[in-house]
Design an enzyme around this catalytic site. Structure first.
Site, mmCIF file in Angstrom:
data_model
loop_
_atom_site.group_PDB
_atom_site.id
_atom_site.type_symbol
_atom_site.label_atom_id
_atom_site.label_comp_id
_atom_site.label_asym_id
_atom_site.label_seq_id
_atom_site.Cartn_x
_atom_site.Cartn_y
_atom_site.Cartn_z
ATOM 1 N N ARG A 75 0.829 -1.215 0.000
ATOM 2 C CA ARG A 75 0.000 0.000 0.000
ATOM 3 C C ARG A 75 0.859 1.259 0.000
ATOM 4 O O ARG A 75 0.555 2.219 -0.694
ATOM 5 C CB ARG A 75 -0.959 0.011 1.187
ATOM 6 C CG ARG A 75 -2.075 -1.020 1.071
ATOM 7 C CD ARG A 75 -2.956 -1.030 2.281
ATOM 8 N NE ARG A 75 -2.135 -1.346 3.459
ATOM 9 C CZ ARG A 75 -2.474 -1.049 4.700
ATOM 10 N NH1 ARG A 75 -3.600 -0.437 4.964
ATOM 11 N NH2 ARG A 75 -1.687 -1.366 5.713
ATOM 12 N N ASN A 133 -6.168 -2.722 1.574
ATOM 13 C CA ASN A 133 -6.143 -4.179 1.670
ATOM 14 C C ASN A 133 -7.579 -4.677 1.665
ATOM 15 O O ASN A 133 -8.477 -3.997 2.168
ATOM 16 C CB ASN A 133 -5.472 -4.627 2.969
ATOM 17 C CG ASN A 133 -3.969 -4.443 2.943
ATOM 18 O OD1 ASN A 133 -3.360 -4.309 1.893
ATOM 19 N ND2 ASN A 133 -3.366 -4.453 4.114
#
Length: 101
Positions: free
Chosen positions: A28, A46
């Site tokens: 990320r 996620n």
């Protein structure tokens, strides 16, 4: 020459679902950094199934570059598959790129 963003008619909205070993490896943060470098706005998060979802709005060239970077990922990641789909501009809220929790 100005640094103004491209007109809305030249922007591309895209959604990716990145599958593989992509959680717990800084994916990320990698996406956040790459998207900001490319001037994209949108988000990354996620998902419960272990994949990473990315939604971005940017110029076609920036979207293509982000696409290539998602396919390789950061060191430590192992990307098995990237599913792509175009999305309407309206789905991308905000004026920056962020990590969604």
């Amino acid at each position: 020459m100005t640094d103004s963003p491209p007109p809305a008619s030249e922007l591309v909205g895209r959604r990716w679902v990145v599958v593989g070993r992509v959680q717990g490896v800084g994916f990320r943060w990698f996406v956040l950094n790459q998207a900001q470098l490319l001037g994209a706005r949108g988000w990354v998060r996620n998902t419960e199934d272990g994949s990473v979802e990315v939604v971005a709005l940017a110029s076609a060239a920036a979207i293509d570059q982000l696409d290539a970077r998602l396919a390789s990922g950061p060191p430590g990641a192992r990307v098995l598959r990237v599913d792509r789909s175009d999305v309407p501009h309206e789905i991308v809220e905000g004026k920056s790129f962020r990590i969604k929790h």
